[in-house]
Motif scaffolding. Sequence first.
Motif, PDB file in Angstrom:
ATOM      1  N   SER A   9       0.842  -1.090   0.129  1.00  0.00           N
ATOM      2  CA  SER A   9       0.005  -0.073   0.075  1.00  0.00           C
ATOM      3  C   SER A   9       0.833   1.295  -0.101  1.00  0.00           C
ATOM      4  N   SER A  10       1.960   1.180   0.505  1.00  0.00           N
ATOM      5  CA  SER A  10       2.859   2.395   0.810  1.00  0.00           C
ATOM      6  C   SER A  10       3.288   2.596  -0.881  1.00  0.00           C
ATOM      7  N   ARG A  11       3.641   1.426  -1.589  1.00  0.00           N
ATOM      8  CA  ARG A  11       4.118   1.681  -3.097  1.00  0.00           C
ATOM      9  C   ARG A  11       3.006   2.430  -3.862  1.00  0.00           C
ATOM     10  N   LYS A  12       1.574   1.982  -3.371  1.00  0.00           N
ATOM     11  CA  LYS A  12       0.489   2.705  -4.302  1.00  0.00           C
ATOM     12  C   LYS A  12       0.487   3.990  -3.807  1.00  0.00           C
ATOM     13  N   GLY A  13       0.765   4.274  -2.692  1.00  0.00           N
ATOM     14  CA  GLY A  13       0.705   5.605  -2.149  1.00  0.00           C
ATOM     15  C   GLY A  13       1.749   6.567  -2.812  1.00  0.00           C
ATOM     16  N   ALA A  66      -6.680   7.343  -4.221  1.00  0.00           N
ATOM     17  CA  ALA A  66      -5.367   6.640  -3.632  1.00  0.00           C
ATOM     18  C   ALA A  66      -5.737   5.619  -2.707  1.00  0.00           C
ATOM     19  N   GLY A  67      -6.670   6.195  -1.623  1.00  0.00           N
ATOM     20  CA  GLY A  67      -7.017   5.020  -0.760  1.00  0.00           C
ATOM     21  C   GLY A  67      -7.747   3.892  -1.214  1.00  0.00           C
ATOM     22  N   TRP A  68      -8.631   4.158  -2.154  1.00  0.00           N
ATOM     23  CA  TRP A  68      -9.495   2.903  -2.682  1.00  0.00           C
ATOM     24  C   TRP A  68      -8.706   2.045  -3.759  1.00  0.00           C
ATOM     25  N   SER A  69      -7.534   2.718  -4.436  1.00  0.00           N
ATOM     26  CA  SER A  69      -6.926   1.570  -5.168  1.00  0.00           C
ATOM     27  C   SER A  69      -6.013   0.765  -4.585  1.00  0.00           C
ATOM     28  N   ALA A  70      -5.370   1.140  -3.326  1.00  0.00           N
ATOM     29  CA  ALA A  70      -4.651   0.487  -2.383  1.00  0.00           C
ATOM     30  C   ALA A  70      -5.332  -0.759  -1.760  1.00  0.00           C
ATOM     31  N   VAL A  71      -6.798  -0.774  -1.785  1.00  0.00           N
ATOM     32  CA  VAL A  71      -7.426  -1.967  -1.138  1.00  0.00           C
ATOM     33  C   VAL A  71      -7.442  -2.854  -1.898  1.00  0.00           C
TER      34      VAL A  71
END
Lengths: 521, 234
Positions: A9-13, A66-71
């Motif tokens: 998830s930090s990578r996504k962020g 950003a939050g949505w796509s990390a899920v």
Amino acid sequence: MNKDIIRTSSRKGLLFGIVLIFLVLINFHIMASTMISKLLGTNVLRGAFPEVRFMIIFLVIYGLWAGWSAVSRENKTTTKLLEGLISGITTGIVIVLFGLILFFLLETQTDVRRYLTALSFVSINIFLLGLRGAGVPVLFGLFTLTGLLGGALAIGLRSKTVSNFKHSIKAFVSNVRQSITSALPEFVTKYGKYMIYLVLLALLLLLPSRWGSYNNFVFGMVGLYVILGIGLNIMLGLSGQFMIGIAALFAMGAYSVALLNSPFPHGLMWGFWPSLVVGVVMAVIGGLLLGLPIMRLRGDYLGIVTLGFGEIIRILLNSDLLTDLTGGPRGIQNIQQPTFLGRPFNDVSYAYLIIVAMAVSIFLYYRLEKSRTGRAWLSIKEDTLVARATGVDVQKYKLLALCIGAAFAGLAGGIFAARNQFTGPNDHTLMVSINVLSVVIVGGLNSIPGIILGSFALRGLPELLRELETYRLLVFGALLVFMMLVRPDGLWPSSRPNLEEKGSSDLKEDIDPDLEGRGND
Amino acid sequence: MLKVTDLNVYYGAIHALKGISFDLQEGEIVTLIGANGAGKSTLLNTVSGILHAKEGTVEYLGENISNEAPQVIVQKGIVQVPEGRKIFAKMTVMENLEMGAYTVTDRQQIQDKREAMFDRFPVLRTRSKQLGGTLSGGEQQMLAMARALMANPKLLLLDEPSMGLAPVLVEQIFDIIQDINQQGTSVLLVEQNAHMALSIADRAYVLETGHIVLEGDASVVMNDPMVISAYLGG
Ligand SMILES: Nc1ncnc2c1ncn2[C@@H]1O[C@H](COP(=O)(O)OP(=O)(O)O)[C@@H](O)[C@H]1O
Ligand SMILES: [Mg+2]
């Protein structure tokens, strides 16, 4: 396990943060805010900047995303929230660093517009929400919060309702299609394809000389984007490399033709045809130089690096330093026109030239796809490790894809520059790369009809509907969402996956039930 | 035929293989058994040239191949069937087989080889135009093996061919492995399913967290108390 969650998830962020930086550098945040304000019915004066509150709406949507796509799909509710939160915080950290730099520029009144044309003080000010230094922590808080909310949103919305909705739309579309095909007489469904091809061919041969120079101009644009799309598709679709900075390779072709064929700055007059060849070769060299150092990068990172490469080329072209070499910010004028059998080119000849270039590109593309090389690309795209294990020289073929794709981009660039009799840094912005990417994705990866349709829909139509120019991005956005729901493989997807339907559906019947979960990973 | 000496392989800071030595004679089936994470796949990938060792050598037919690229190693006759039934899901069965013969350029030879594979795995013939991804688990494993055999291997490396398959299919796969071996291909078989592996192997090595902790004839290893308690559920 937990470490994995933090890492992914930090990578996504991180990705979202970096992309946002890019968006700010091309002034997208201003465009988006303007569109939002229009959408909400507020009048924005032409050329005026939108209010900060619209910027906040844009950032909130972006943060939620950003939050949505990390899920991820399978985790527990708390984990999902955590994923959203981590992604949001990482985006926030990236933006804090970027915001501090911007604030520093603002405080010291350093004007960097010479290198980053879009980064004006007004634009910085709006990004910092008009709060100057205080904007930095506010942005951090905003992304942390929206990341968390995005996670929560994903829990609520990614449930059955959404997938049901998707299914019913799909069913509707296929019903409509079926009723249309069944309503047509048999010979139309049987030979219709060839009839359409014949009509198209006749139109292609007849129209350029009849429909006037403006239409030829638009048509040429569409054609050049088809060639660019084919080039990008070789990199992206055939060999599976997320290389998107194609504007740089386009620029190689355009500048070669311009510099070797104009009175200023070098006074070289090589003629169009030789310099077009040089342009293609230069683009290939560019692809090679770009490819060598980045071969080891994967996915998202490759995309970002290649985008950056495109921007660096443009910034170099735009700087005063290289004026003697490349013409500087004002570009290169008076590019000498080609002649064919002694007659100079006009708009009709260019239309035919582009038709020929397009036909050659399409032909080469199909040959490549079916060749041994095409097979090797497909194997790399599917599973690099297995491709290696079966003896495919992965490095070599990836580079080859970049170089061949680059050749197409160079060809398009060369024709583009000559046709306009001018080229300059502004012909090679990030927008070109993004447009080509949209053409390929919207049209359908690995599908030539799709790329043609995509070029027409995204490059031709907006040109013909100039009035709607300001709404174009908005329409794109709506179109993209619609496509993702209904046609995830593009307007006209490649036909390969359809083979699957003919296969048996007894997919996993003989897998040991105890291990079923494991086998799928 | 294959001689691995003091192999050390790292993933960044992770020391995955810590001084592995073993050998394989022509015509043998040698099995390497070990739990999840012991380093089995790492070892096969190092032999295949996909990973490279920091220290130690891989010798094949008397030649040091430690630094060769994977495609060169395939050409020399070492071919791997990767873990997890990794076929090309979006290629047809036919295309998968042709990929296996990627290093072969003679069209006639490829055709003959493909016919031979269809004879050995009749189910693949009936599915030849289907996409690999639509095959069942057992069929995918067979396709993966057939694809590897297309390259004419002298030494076949198998990474957990029984993974995730029902017992009946596992037996079928192991019969095929034995058959392939009897027709002259040496086999290095990596397995967690120690029972099946030991029953067809000539010799065995036991791998634990990057070390070889036991080696010997398969029949001896099968009766070792440590192996019985750790791998044979005794
Ligand atoms: N790509 C990788 N990056 C980092 N560590 C890895 C990677 N692949 C495997 N490892 C580590 O190396 C060790 C051996 O893994 P592997 O060879 O896959 O074991 P096995 O095949 O026996 O299950 C494990 O501790 C695993 O976590
Ligand atoms: Mg393994």
